[in-house]
Design a protein around this motif. Structure first.
Motif, PDB file in Angstrom:
ATOM      1  N   MET A   1      23.039   5.185  26.113  1.00 30.50           N
ATOM      2  CA  MET A   1      22.485   4.679  24.881  1.00 30.50           C
ATOM      3  C   MET A   1      23.608   4.310  23.902  1.00 30.50           C
ATOM      4  O   MET A   1      23.538   3.269  23.252  1.00 30.50           O
ATOM      5  CB  MET A   1      21.559   5.728  24.279  1.00 30.50           C
ATOM      6  CG  MET A   1      20.822   5.236  23.079  1.00 30.50           C
ATOM      7  SD  MET A   1      19.736   3.904  23.494  1.00 30.50           S
ATOM      8  CE  MET A   1      18.213   4.563  22.987  1.00 30.50           C
ATOM      9  N   LEU A   2      24.597   5.157  23.816  1.00 33.03           N
ATOM     10  CA  LEU A   2      25.714   4.855  22.920  1.00 33.03           C
ATOM     11  C   LEU A   2      26.485   3.632  23.405  1.00 33.03           C
ATOM     12  O   LEU A   2      26.977   2.850  22.597  1.00 33.03           O
ATOM     13  CB  LEU A   2      26.652   6.058  22.814  1.00 33.03           C
ATOM     14  CG  LEU A   2      26.076   7.270  22.076  1.00 33.03           C
ATOM     15  CD1 LEU A   2      27.045   8.436  22.150  1.00 33.03           C
ATOM     16  CD2 LEU A   2      25.762   6.931  20.652  1.00 33.03           C
ATOM     17  N   GLU A   3      26.586   3.463  24.713  1.00 32.29           N
ATOM     18  CA  GLU A   3      27.287   2.310  25.259  1.00 32.29           C
ATOM     19  C   GLU A   3      26.567   1.014  24.900  1.00 32.29           C
ATOM     20  O   GLU A   3      27.205   0.011  24.542  1.00 32.29           O
ATOM     21  CB  GLU A   3      27.395   2.433  26.779  1.00 32.29           C
ATOM     22  CG  GLU A   3      28.212   1.343  27.412  1.00 32.29           C
ATOM     23  CD  GLU A   3      28.346   1.537  28.912  1.00 32.29           C
ATOM     24  OE1 GLU A   3      28.675   0.548  29.575  1.00 32.29           O
ATOM     25  OE2 GLU A   3      28.131   2.657  29.399  1.00 32.29           O
TER      26      GLU A   3
ATOM     27  N   GLY B   1      24.631   0.552  22.260  1.00 30.82           N
ATOM     28  CA  GLY B   1      24.863   0.346  20.834  1.00 30.82           C
ATOM     29  C   GLY B   1      26.249  -0.194  20.549  1.00 30.82           C
ATOM     30  O   GLY B   1      26.424  -1.081  19.707  1.00 30.82           O
ATOM     31  N   TRP B   2      27.254   0.328  21.252  1.00 33.43           N
ATOM     32  CA  TRP B   2      28.619  -0.135  21.063  1.00 33.43           C
ATOM     33  C   TRP B   2      28.770  -1.588  21.497  1.00 33.43           C
ATOM     34  O   TRP B   2      29.416  -2.388  20.821  1.00 33.43           O
ATOM     35  CB  TRP B   2      29.581   0.763  21.821  1.00 33.43           C
ATOM     36  CG  TRP B   2      31.003   0.342  21.713  1.00 33.43           C
ATOM     37  CD1 TRP B   2      31.796  -0.121  22.706  1.00 33.43           C
ATOM     38  CD2 TRP B   2      31.803   0.318  20.519  1.00 33.43           C
ATOM     39  NE1 TRP B   2      33.034  -0.429  22.227  1.00 33.43           N
ATOM     40  CE2 TRP B   2      33.076  -0.166  20.878  1.00 33.43           C
ATOM     41  CE3 TRP B   2      31.575   0.664  19.196  1.00 33.43           C
ATOM     42  CZ2 TRP B   2      34.103  -0.318  19.966  1.00 33.43           C
ATOM     43  CZ3 TRP B   2      32.614   0.506  18.291  1.00 33.43           C
ATOM     44  CH2 TRP B   2      33.845   0.034  18.667  1.00 33.43           C
TER      45      TRP B   2
ATOM     46  N   SER C   1      26.404  -3.892  21.627  1.00 32.46           N
ATOM     47  CA  SER C   1      25.705  -4.730  20.645  1.00 32.46           C
ATOM     48  C   SER C   1      26.521  -4.896  19.375  1.00 32.46           C
ATOM     49  O   SER C   1      26.587  -5.986  18.811  1.00 32.46           O
ATOM     50  CB  SER C   1      24.340  -4.130  20.308  1.00 32.46           C
ATOM     51  OG  SER C   1      23.519  -4.108  21.439  1.00 32.46           O
TER      52      SER C   1
END
Length: 74
Positions: free
Chosen positions: A1-3, A5-6, A8
Motif C-alpha cells: 500500500m505504501l509503495e 502511494g509513493w 502515485s
C-alpha cells in the motif's frame, strides 16, 4: 500500500499522473470553496463549533465525487 502511494506521489510530482491537471484543480477548488463558505456561514450561528465543522465536512465529502466524476488519469 505504501509503495502504491509513493509511486502515485512521484508520478504526480513529475506531472505524469493527471491528464488534465487544470480541470482537477478547478473542481477541487470549487468543492473546497463551497465547504469553506458553508463553514464560515454556519460558524456565525450560536451553536457549538463542532456542528458547523461536521456539516461542512460532510457536505464537501458528498459533493466531491459529483465534481470529479469525469476525472481521468493517464
Amino acid at each position: 500500500m505504501l509503495e502504491l502511494g509513493w509511486l502515485s506521489a512521484r508520478l504526480f510530482l513529475k506531472g505524469k499522473l493527471l491528464r488534465d491537471p487544470i480541470y482537477f484543480m478547478r473542481q477541487t477548488l470549487i468543492g473546497s470553496t463551497i465547504g469553506l463558505l458553508l463553514l464560515v456561514l454556519l460558524a456565525q450561528a450560536e451553536i457549538p463549533f463542532c456542528l458547523p465543522v461536521t456539516i461542512s465536512s460532510l457536505t464537501t465529502g458528498i459533493i466531491m465525487p459529483f465534481l470529479l466524476k469525469d476525472f481521468k488519469m493517464k
